[in-house]
Design a protein around this motif. Structure first.
Motif, PDB file in Angstrom:
ATOM      1  N   THR A  65      22.122  70.265-132.637  1.00  0.00           N
ATOM      2  CA  THR A  65      22.562  70.435-134.030  1.00  0.00           C
ATOM      3  C   THR A  65      21.421  71.025-134.836  1.00  0.00           C
ATOM      4  O   THR A  65      21.504  72.171-135.295  1.00  0.00           O
ATOM      5  CB  THR A  65      23.007  69.091-134.670  1.00  0.00           C
ATOM      6  N   ARG A  66      20.329  70.248-134.951  1.00  0.00           N
ATOM      7  CA  ARG A  66      19.177  70.696-135.738  1.00  0.00           C
ATOM      8  C   ARG A  66      18.677  72.078-135.335  1.00  0.00           C
ATOM      9  O   ARG A  66      18.520  72.966-136.154  1.00  0.00           O
ATOM     10  CB  ARG A  66      17.996  69.745-135.472  1.00  0.00           C
ATOM     11  N   THR A  67      18.413  72.234-134.021  1.00  0.00           N
ATOM     12  CA  THR A  67      17.762  73.460-133.584  1.00  0.00           C
ATOM     13  C   THR A  67      18.672  74.669-133.819  1.00  0.00           C
ATOM     14  O   THR A  67      18.264  75.668-134.400  1.00  0.00           O
ATOM     15  CB  THR A  67      17.354  73.344-132.091  1.00  0.00           C
ATOM     16  N   ALA A 145       9.925  73.440-121.701  1.00  0.00           N
ATOM     17  CA  ALA A 145       9.231  73.783-122.956  1.00  0.00           C
ATOM     18  C   ALA A 145      10.188  73.848-124.144  1.00  0.00           C
ATOM     19  O   ALA A 145      11.386  74.133-123.990  1.00  0.00           O
ATOM     20  CB  ALA A 145       8.534  75.142-122.801  1.00  0.00           C
ATOM     21  N   HIS A 146       9.635  73.594-125.315  1.00  0.00           N
ATOM     22  CA  HIS A 146      10.379  73.717-126.573  1.00  0.00           C
ATOM     23  C   HIS A 146       9.358  74.141-127.631  1.00  0.00           C
ATOM     24  O   HIS A 146       8.995  73.370-128.510  1.00  0.00           O
ATOM     25  CB  HIS A 146      11.023  72.367-126.898  1.00  0.00           C
ATOM     26  N   PRO A 147       8.890  75.405-127.500  1.00  0.00           N
ATOM     27  CA  PRO A 147       7.737  75.811-128.311  1.00  0.00           C
ATOM     28  C   PRO A 147       7.973  75.834-129.815  1.00  0.00           C
ATOM     29  O   PRO A 147       7.048  75.533-130.579  1.00  0.00           O
ATOM     30  CB  PRO A 147       7.420  77.218-127.786  1.00  0.00           C
ATOM     31  N   SER A 178      10.484  64.989-121.266  1.00  0.00           N
ATOM     32  CA  SER A 178      10.408  65.648-122.564  1.00  0.00           C
ATOM     33  C   SER A 178       9.749  67.025-122.551  1.00  0.00           C
ATOM     34  O   SER A 178       8.545  67.161-122.388  1.00  0.00           O
ATOM     35  CB  SER A 178       9.662  64.742-123.541  1.00  0.00           C
ATOM     36  N   ARG A 179      10.557  68.056-122.780  1.00  0.00           N
ATOM     37  CA  ARG A 179      10.013  69.408-122.957  1.00  0.00           C
ATOM     38  C   ARG A 179       9.233  69.481-124.268  1.00  0.00           C
ATOM     39  O   ARG A 179       8.294  70.248-124.395  1.00  0.00           O
ATOM     40  CB  ARG A 179      11.151  70.425-122.958  1.00  0.00           C
ATOM     41  N   VAL A 180       9.657  68.658-125.240  1.00  0.00           N
ATOM     42  CA  VAL A 180       8.956  68.649-126.528  1.00  0.00           C
ATOM     43  C   VAL A 180       7.522  68.177-126.320  1.00  0.00           C
ATOM     44  O   VAL A 180       6.575  68.803-126.799  1.00  0.00           O
ATOM     45  CB  VAL A 180       9.692  67.737-127.541  1.00  0.00           C
TER      46      VAL A 180
HETATM   47  C1  NCD Z   1      14.815  67.689-128.619  1.00  0.00           C
HETATM   48  C2  NCD Z   1      15.339  68.588-127.531  1.00  0.00           C
HETATM   49  O1  NCD Z   1      16.502  68.942-127.506  1.00  0.00           O
HETATM   50  O2  NCD Z   1      14.510  68.942-126.715  1.00  0.00           O
HETATM   51  N1  NCD Z   1      15.457  67.741-129.824  1.00  0.00           N
HETATM   52  C3  NCD Z   1      15.273  68.799-130.666  1.00  0.00           C
HETATM   53  O3  NCD Z   1      15.307  69.948-130.295  1.00  0.00           O
HETATM   54  N2  NCD Z   1      14.999  68.499-131.949  1.00  0.00           N
HETATM   55  C4  NCD Z   1      14.522  66.347-128.151  1.00  0.00           C
HETATM   56  C5  NCD Z   1      15.641  65.475-127.676  1.00  0.00           C
HETATM   57  O4  NCD Z   1      16.704  65.907-127.291  1.00  0.00           O
HETATM   58  O5  NCD Z   1      15.396  64.260-127.653  1.00  0.00           O
END
Ligand code: NCD
Length: 319
Positions: A65-67, A145-147, A178-180
């Motif tokens: 949603t957010r992204t 990754a989630h740059p 977690s890619r984050v």
């Molecule tokens: C994250 C994701 O999708 O990698 N959320 C996001 O993009 N804000 C982390 C998650 O899903 O917990």
């Protein structure tokens, strides 16, 4: 994975696939450009005609949603046309290959693909197959990754703490999936913080943790000592599948949950962050999530500015 594919021969950013291989100068440049776009809720929105005539395609193979929404809004605020590709209603579901889908969208004159995929490496794969004028932004691939999330987190930290070098930052929870976390660790180390810690149950800490350049703690109290920024991560139940890597959510909360009391173990001016989506009562209490140390909603607002900056830099238009 090759990371220099991200840069043009002159060193300018073309794709954003991973933080790996990007210099401190490029990261700082992204944060500086984002500063020009940053506004908090209630302040007048900044719009520009910078990407007028360009087309940006959101290619999402996994929920978000957010992204997805912030990428779409960021593109619109720069006056780009936006195409939203939703896998569940697309021809890929009818058997078309990913590359055929890609080349069809390219034929619609898309200049940028924003890609989210549950397979690690998907964004790199797409970047290797697009036409020369097309840029690819990784909006999260598998566990890799989630740059853009890491960069918006760095932006938020910089807004409140100014200088990265004296900081001690703790990332708490499910690091394994977690890619984050992977992108945040690379960004924090590139920006030169004093120390990055990861805190969590042994079963949720990757075996290569030491290689990542972090200190590992399994005890929350010890790990929070002297900490300036705490980044809480979501327990990614959908990725854990059937492995039960911790006894129960209530046990997890008892050991690793942030509460008004456990927060006392960190520095008095500690920042609390979470990339979302957050499980209230599992990672932290509502009192902490909505409390004075939390900058969780500010992260979302700054995410727009950081994505606007990355889009303009990759498409070669600086504000
Ligand atoms: C994250 C994701 O999708 O990698 N959320 C996001 O993009 N804000 C982390 C998650 O899903 O917990």
């Amino acid at each position: 994975m090759k990371s220099n594919i991200q840069l043009h021969p002159n060193g300018r950013l073309r794709h954003l696939l991973t933080i790996e291989g990007l210099s401190r100068d490029i990261l700082i440049q992204i944060l500086d450009v984002a500063k020009q776009y940053a506004v908090l809720p209630g302040e007048p929105v900044k719009r520009s005609r910078l990407l007028q005539g360009r087309t940006i395609t959101n290619l999402f193979f996994e929920n978000s949603t957010r992204t997805r929404n912030t990428f779409e809004l960021a593109a619109r605020r720069l006056s780009a046309d936006v195409l939203n590709f939703d896998e569940s209603t697309s021809a890929t579901a009818k058997g078309e290959t990913l590359l055929d889908t890609l080349h069809n969208i390219e034929a619609m004159h898309s200049d940028m693909f924003v890609v989210r995929h549950n397979e690690s490496g998907a964004a790199h794969f797409i970047a290797e197959h697009v036409a020369e004028h097309v840029s690819v932004i990784n909006a999260g691939d598998g566990r890799h990754a989630h740059p853009t999330q890491a960069l918006l987190d760095m932006f938020t930290i910089r807004q409140y703490k100014k200088d990265f070098t004296p900081l001690k930052v703790a990332i708490v929870g499910d690091i394994l999936y977690s890619r984050v976390a992977r992108s945040q660790i690379l960004a924090l180390n590139t920006l030169g913080v004093t120390e990055v810690r990861i805190i969590g149950p042994r079963t949720l800490i990757p075996t290569e943790a030491q290689v990542l350049g972090v200190h590992v703690y399994t005890d929350l109290r010890e790990g929070l000592q002297d900490i300036d920024v705490v980044i809480m991560l979501r327990l990614q139940k959908e990725r854990m599948m059937k492995d039960v890597l911790f006894p129960s959510e209530s046990e997890y909360f008892r050991q690793y949950g942030l509460t008004a009391e456990t927060l006392e173990w960190a520095k008095p001016d500690v920042l609390i962050m979470h990339p979302g989506p957050m499980n209230r009562g599992v990672e932290m209490t509502s009192e902490v999530a909505d409390g004075p140390h939390s900058v969780i909603l500010e992260q979302v607002s700054y995410g727009l500015a950081v994505r606007m900056a990355i889009m303009s830099m990759c498409l070669g238009e600086m504000p």
